[in-house]
Scaffold this motif. Structure first.
Motif, PDB file in Angstrom:
ATOM      1  N   ALA A 268       0.830  -1.209   0.000  1.00  0.00           N
ATOM      2  CA  ALA A 268       0.000   0.000   0.000  1.00  0.00           C
ATOM      3  C   ALA A 268       0.863   1.257   0.000  1.00  0.00           C
ATOM      4  CB  ALA A 268      -0.918  -0.005   1.222  1.00  0.00           C
ATOM      5  N   GLN A 269       1.962   1.231   0.746  1.00  0.00           N
ATOM      6  CA  GLN A 269       2.865   2.380   0.768  1.00  0.00           C
ATOM      7  C   GLN A 269       3.473   2.623  -0.609  1.00  0.00           C
ATOM      8  OE1 GLN A 269       6.772   1.862   2.527  1.00  0.00           O
ATOM      9  NE2 GLN A 269       6.511   3.753   3.721  1.00  0.00           N
ATOM     10  N   ALA A 270       3.838   1.550  -1.298  1.00  0.00           N
ATOM     11  CA  ALA A 270       4.420   1.695  -2.632  1.00  0.00           C
ATOM     12  C   ALA A 270       3.428   2.330  -3.600  1.00  0.00           C
ATOM     13  CB  ALA A 270       4.873   0.331  -3.162  1.00  0.00           C
ATOM     14  N   VAL A 271       2.172   1.909  -3.542  1.00  0.00           N
ATOM     15  CA  VAL A 271       1.154   2.469  -4.431  1.00  0.00           C
ATOM     16  C   VAL A 271       0.888   3.929  -4.089  1.00  0.00           C
ATOM     17  CG1 VAL A 271      -1.263   2.285  -5.139  1.00  0.00           C
ATOM     18  CG2 VAL A 271       0.122   0.218  -4.901  1.00  0.00           C
ATOM     19  N   LEU A 272       0.893   4.265  -2.800  1.00  0.00           N
ATOM     20  CA  LEU A 272       0.652   5.648  -2.393  1.00  0.00           C
ATOM     21  C   LEU A 272       1.681   6.602  -2.980  1.00  0.00           C
ATOM     22  CD1 LEU A 272      -0.333   5.283   1.387  1.00  0.00           C
ATOM     23  CD2 LEU A 272      -1.794   6.122  -0.455  1.00  0.00           C
ATOM     24  N   ILE A 273       2.925   6.158  -3.070  1.00  0.00           N
ATOM     25  CA  ILE A 273       3.971   7.046  -3.587  1.00  0.00           C
ATOM     26  C   ILE A 273       4.171   6.864  -5.089  1.00  0.00           C
ATOM     27  CG2 ILE A 273       5.125   7.148  -1.366  1.00  0.00           C
ATOM     28  CD1 ILE A 273       7.168   5.166  -2.366  1.00  0.00           C
ATOM     29  N   GLY A 274       3.313   6.067  -5.729  1.00  0.00           N
ATOM     30  CA  GLY A 274       3.364   5.943  -7.177  1.00  0.00           C
ATOM     31  C   GLY A 274       4.259   4.848  -7.707  1.00  0.00           C
ATOM     32  N   ARG A 275       4.594   3.870  -6.880  1.00  0.00           N
ATOM     33  CA  ARG A 275       5.418   2.750  -7.333  1.00  0.00           C
ATOM     34  C   ARG A 275       4.560   1.497  -7.473  1.00  0.00           C
ATOM     35  NH1 ARG A 275      10.867   2.744  -3.519  1.00  0.00           N
ATOM     36  NH2 ARG A 275      11.293   4.998  -3.494  1.00  0.00           N
ATOM     37  N   THR A 276       5.106   0.513  -8.159  1.00  0.00           N
ATOM     38  CA  THR A 276       4.474  -0.796  -8.172  1.00  0.00           C
ATOM     39  C   THR A 276       4.781  -1.499  -6.851  1.00  0.00           C
ATOM     40  OG1 THR A 276       6.430  -1.729  -9.260  1.00  0.00           O
ATOM     41  CG2 THR A 276       4.586  -1.021 -10.671  1.00  0.00           C
ATOM     42  N   PRO A 277       3.918  -2.441  -6.409  1.00  0.00           N
ATOM     43  CA  PRO A 277       4.127  -3.066  -5.092  1.00  0.00           C
ATOM     44  C   PRO A 277       5.487  -3.720  -4.925  1.00  0.00           C
ATOM     45  CG  PRO A 277       1.921  -3.546  -5.904  1.00  0.00           C
ATOM     46  CD  PRO A 277       2.651  -2.863  -7.022  1.00  0.00           C
ATOM     47  N   ASP A 278       6.062  -4.279  -5.994  1.00  0.00           N
ATOM     48  CA  ASP A 278       7.346  -4.953  -5.863  1.00  0.00           C
ATOM     49  C   ASP A 278       8.498  -3.979  -5.633  1.00  0.00           C
ATOM     50  OD1 ASP A 278       6.730  -4.202  -8.617  1.00  0.00           O
ATOM     51  OD2 ASP A 278       8.708  -5.025  -9.095  1.00  0.00           O
ATOM     52  N   LYS A 279       8.243  -2.676  -5.830  1.00  0.00           N
ATOM     53  CA  LYS A 279       9.279  -1.660  -5.629  1.00  0.00           C
ATOM     54  C   LYS A 279       9.078  -0.898  -4.321  1.00  0.00           C
ATOM     55  CE  LYS A 279      11.109  -2.481  -9.691  1.00  0.00           C
ATOM     56  NZ  LYS A 279      12.430  -3.155  -9.822  1.00  0.00           N
ATOM     57  N   ALA A 280       8.463  -1.548  -3.344  1.00  0.00           N
ATOM     58  CA  ALA A 280       8.201  -0.889  -2.067  1.00  0.00           C
ATOM     59  C   ALA A 280       9.508  -0.465  -1.406  1.00  0.00           C
ATOM     60  CB  ALA A 280       7.433  -1.825  -1.146  1.00  0.00           C
ATOM     61  N   PRO A 281       9.551   0.722  -0.783  1.00  0.00           N
ATOM     62  CA  PRO A 281      10.784   1.172  -0.137  1.00  0.00           C
ATOM     63  C   PRO A 281      11.103   0.346   1.101  1.00  0.00           C
ATOM     64  CG  PRO A 281       8.981   2.682   0.340  1.00  0.00           C
ATOM     65  CD  PRO A 281       8.469   1.710  -0.666  1.00  0.00           C
ATOM     66  N   GLU A 282      12.338   0.430   1.527  1.00  0.00           N
ATOM     67  CA  GLU A 282      12.762  -0.284   2.723  1.00  0.00           C
ATOM     68  C   GLU A 282      12.062   0.299   3.951  1.00  0.00           C
ATOM     69  OE1 GLU A 282      14.650  -3.003   3.156  1.00  0.00           O
ATOM     70  OE2 GLU A 282      14.586  -3.160   0.965  1.00  0.00           O
ATOM     71  N   PRO A 283      11.630  -0.557   4.871  1.00  0.00           N
ATOM     72  CA  PRO A 283      10.918  -0.050   6.051  1.00  0.00           C
ATOM     73  C   PRO A 283      11.811   0.822   6.928  1.00  0.00           C
ATOM     74  CG  PRO A 283      10.617  -2.432   5.787  1.00  0.00           C
ATOM     75  CD  PRO A 283      11.710  -2.026   4.850  1.00  0.00           C
ATOM     76  N   LEU A 284      11.209   1.845   7.517  1.00  0.00           N
ATOM     77  CA  LEU A 284      11.903   2.632   8.527  1.00  0.00           C
ATOM     78  C   LEU A 284      11.734   1.952   9.885  1.00  0.00           C
ATOM     79  CD1 LEU A 284      10.797   6.261   7.524  1.00  0.00           C
ATOM     80  CD2 LEU A 284      12.767   4.955   6.729  1.00  0.00           C
ATOM     81  N   THR A 285      12.505   2.384  10.852  1.00  0.00           N
ATOM     82  CA  THR A 285      12.338   1.902  12.217  1.00  0.00           C
ATOM     83  C   THR A 285      11.592   2.962  13.025  1.00  0.00           C
ATOM     84  OG1 THR A 285      14.439   2.855  12.964  1.00  0.00           O
ATOM     85  CG2 THR A 285      14.494   0.620  12.037  1.00  0.00           C
ATOM     86  N   LEU A 286      10.985   2.529  14.102  1.00  0.00           N
ATOM     87  CA  LEU A 286      10.272   3.478  14.960  1.00  0.00           C
ATOM     88  C   LEU A 286      11.226   4.511  15.553  1.00  0.00           C
ATOM     89  CD1 LEU A 286       7.686   1.218  16.844  1.00  0.00           C
ATOM     90  CD2 LEU A 286       7.253   2.906  15.060  1.00  0.00           C
ATOM     91  N   ASP A 287      12.470   4.139  15.750  1.00  0.00           N
ATOM     92  CA  ASP A 287      13.431   5.089  16.311  1.00  0.00           C
ATOM     93  C   ASP A 287      13.761   6.217  15.329  1.00  0.00           C
ATOM     94  OD1 ASP A 287      13.577   3.699  18.687  1.00  0.00           O
ATOM     95  OD2 ASP A 287      15.306   2.492  18.059  1.00  0.00           O
ATOM     96  N   GLU A 288      13.519   6.005  14.020  1.00  0.00           N
ATOM     97  CA  GLU A 288      13.753   7.057  13.034  1.00  0.00           C
ATOM     98  C   GLU A 288      12.626   8.080  12.984  1.00  0.00           C
ATOM     99  OE1 GLU A 288      15.664   5.741   9.159  1.00  0.00           O
ATOM    100  OE2 GLU A 288      14.945   3.806   9.913  1.00  0.00           O
ATOM    101  N   LEU A 289      11.521   7.789  13.638  1.00  0.00           N
ATOM    102  CA  LEU A 289      10.361   8.677  13.650  1.00  0.00           C
ATOM    103  C   LEU A 289      10.209   9.258  15.051  1.00  0.00           C
ATOM    104  CD1 LEU A 289       7.925   6.304  11.715  1.00  0.00           C
ATOM    105  CD2 LEU A 289       9.222   8.226  10.772  1.00  0.00           C
ATOM    106  N   HIS A 290      10.419  10.558  15.151  1.00  0.00           N
ATOM    107  CA  HIS A 290      10.378  11.228  16.450  1.00  0.00           C
ATOM    108  C   HIS A 290       8.991  11.833  16.678  1.00  0.00           C
ATOM    109  CE1 HIS A 290      14.776  10.834  16.626  1.00  0.00           C
ATOM    110  NE2 HIS A 290      14.775  11.216  15.353  1.00  0.00           N
ATOM    111  N   LEU A 291       8.432  11.557  17.836  1.00  0.00           N
ATOM    112  CA  LEU A 291       7.106  12.082  18.157  1.00  0.00           C
ATOM    113  C   LEU A 291       7.170  13.597  18.308  1.00  0.00           C
ATOM    114  CD1 LEU A 291       4.183  11.086  18.920  1.00  0.00           C
ATOM    115  CD2 LEU A 291       4.889  11.454  21.297  1.00  0.00           C
ATOM    116  N   PRO A 292       6.332  14.352  17.566  1.00  0.00           N
ATOM    117  CA  PRO A 292       6.334  15.819  17.699  1.00  0.00           C
ATOM    118  C   PRO A 292       5.955  16.246  19.114  1.00  0.00           C
ATOM    119  CG  PRO A 292       5.201  15.154  15.690  1.00  0.00           C
ATOM    120  CD  PRO A 292       5.450  13.903  16.479  1.00  0.00           C
ATOM    121  N   ASP A 293       6.704  17.208  19.649  1.00  0.00           N
ATOM    122  CA  ASP A 293       6.439  17.677  21.010  1.00  0.00           C
ATOM    123  C   ASP A 293       5.211  18.578  21.074  1.00  0.00           C
ATOM    124  OD1 ASP A 293       8.679  16.313  21.901  1.00  0.00           O
ATOM    125  OD2 ASP A 293      10.002  18.017  21.511  1.00  0.00           O
TER     126      ASP A 293
END
Length: 515
Positions: A268-293
């Motif tokens: 679903a993420q690949a389709v959202l950004i305009g790619r085919t499903p087999d070209k899905a980007p590498e997953p991020l980790t939760l530590d790479e996403l900082h909760l906004p203060d």
């Protein structure tokens, strides 16, 4: 002498100006109120109110900036360059967003076309040479046929005076529909960003949940094998062995569905950004996403002027009111003027000589009398459409208040849930350390360490879910605040909404060229 009839005379000029004044003034005579209904804004969103400071959890205590301006590029508050790149890629390559943009452009061109047709007179140039063979006149002695040429070239012009503003109201209704589509495009763009953020968060969470569940399954299999060995040696009952086997199978059964969900999210993420499903980007980790203060929270009265869906519903109300007014104005008289100037003749010599000069001038006044009830029914049709637009506006506002209220409550409870799951994970981790220490000292059997590790992995899965939910709900709150849409010059579209008819032809022409 001919040119005297082609140029506007003072009387015709006064007639045109009078017709224009009537058409512009008529816009306020027909149709329901263009202003959306007044809806009482609540003092606060949730039934229990909302504190400015959310509970601290995982080392972050989010603050709600009540009354602060919304953040246009709110996703940058997560402080992840990789997430920003995904959203920019989605904006550039999303087919659904591109389709919405092209639909909006088509609507703008349609509006420009309609304004050009109704504002300016139509002028056409025609040249129609022909060669004909015709029968002679029956009463003449000779019944032979005649062969001759016809040369005809004319400039034709016509204009319909919009005495009661029917055309102007129709143009303004179409402009309102274009504005509605523009706001819907803005809402679609923001929704795309929110979907990418939420999907990225869920992928990161599921990725870590899958790893924790795989460890949990491995521990469960080891515990089942240990219990079965103890049963064989007489150190455990048959029921204990069966219970351990069941626990291991239940844990293993959760893993396939979790993996399938993780892969579906990546597709679903690949389709959202305009790619085919087999070209899905590498997953991020939760530590790479900082909760906004800090998260801006508009007061309810200001939310009406910030959310694109509410502004689009408001534009729909105005467009429906103008459509109803145009349907009413169409039941009144209309005046059309036409003129033509050119040359004609049966041969080229006559065509180019003064004798070939031809011109015409005429007027047509039309008052609808009987159309089988069609005009009245059309008027009632658009009046009902207006009432539907008003009801839809009310529902959109109430739904917006509900979304914000639910998200604020969810963020509050997310912090509490995260605190408790973190507490449970810490306790399970401490139990694992103590059990390992006892096992190394010979004070507890090995299978006890497996059970402690299982409890820790289960607690970690719950903690990962709570952490992801808090990140996702923060994105939902950012998106639900909206942002005042701006035009290409950076001016707020709230200032460009035309609540009344343009005061002059120049304003109307400027609107046509600016669309």
């Amino acid at each position: 002498m001919t040119s005297r009839y082609l140029l506007p005379t003072p009387s015709l000029t006064r007639l045109a100006l009078g017709a224009l004044a009537l058409s512009l003034g008529g816009c306020g005579l027909f149709g329901p109120d263009r202003n959306p209904p007044q809806i009482a804004s609540p003092e606060h969103y949730s039934v229990e109110g909302q504190a400015a400071q959310l509970p601290a959890a995982d080392g972050v205590a989010q603050r709600l900036d009540v009354g602060a301006q919304p953040v246009p590029q709110w996703w940058k508050a997560y402080r992840s360059d990789a997430l920003n790149a995904l959203i920019e890629e989605g904006f550039a390559n999303s087919p659904s967003l591109a389709a919405t943009q092209h639909t909006l452009n088509a609507a703008r061109e349609g509006l420009r076309s309609e304004i050009g047709n109704s504002l300016f007179p139509s002028v056409d140039v025609g040249f129609a040479p022909s060669r004909q063979r015709a029968l002679g006149i029956p009463i003449l002695p000779s019944q032979e046929t005649f062969l001759y040429n016809i040369f005809d070239a004319q400039v034709q012009a016509s204009y319909t005076f919009d005495f009661f503003g029917a055309a102007l109201l129709a143009d303004r209704a179409l402009a309102g529909q274009v504005q509605q589509q523009s706001l819907q495009f803005d809402a679609a763009r923001r929704a795309l960003a929110a979907n990418i953020v939420v999907t990225t968060v869920n992928i990161a969470s599921l990725n870590e949940q899958v790893h924790a569940t795989e460890k949990l399954v491995e521990l469960g299999e080891q515990r089942a094998q240990q219990t079965a060995a103890r049963y064989t040696l007489g150190g455990a009952s048959h029921d204990d062995a069966l219970s351990a086997e069941q626990d291991a199978a239940n844990a293993a059964a959760t893993l396939p569905a979790m993996r399938a969900q993780w892969l579906a999210m990546r597709h679903a993420q690949a389709v959202l950004i305009g790619r085919t499903p087999d070209k899905a980007p590498e997953p991020l980790t939760l530590d790479e996403l900082h909760l906004p203060d800090d998260v801006p929270v508009a007061v309810p009265s200001e939310l009406l002027h910030q959310r694109p869906d509410i502004l689009a519903a408001e534009a729909a109300v105005r467009a429906a009111a103008d459509q109803a007014g145009a349907a009413t104005a169409a039941m009144f008289p209309s005046l059309s003027l036409s003129a033509s100037y050119g040359r004609g003749g049966f041969d080229w010599t006559t065509f180019t000589s003064p004798a070939g000069l031809v011109w015409s001038m005429g007027a047509s006044l039309t008052q609808p009398l009987f159309h089988g009830g069609a005009l009245v029914a059309r008027k009632h049709q658009y009046e009902q459409s207006y009432e539907a637009a008003v009801a839809q506006y009310k529902q959109t506002v109430l739904s917006a208040f509900q979304t914000v209220a639910n998200t604020l409550v969810s963020l509050d409870e997310d912090a509490n849930t995260l605190t408790q799951t973190h507490r449970a994970m810490d306790a399970a981790q401490g139990m694992t350390r103590d059990t390992d220490a006892k096992y190394k000292l010979g004070a507890t059997p090995f299978y006890a360490t497996l059970s402690a590790d299982q409890q820790y992995q289960s607690a970690r899965v719950q903690y990962l879910r709570a952490r992801a939910q808090r990140l996702a709900d923060t994105a939902t709150l950012f998106d639900s605040m909206g942002s005042p849409p701006v035009d290409d010059a950076g001016h707020s579209l709230r200032d460009t909404i035309k609540r009344d008819a343009p005061a002059s032809v120049s304003e109307r022409a400027s609107a046509a060229s600016a669309m």
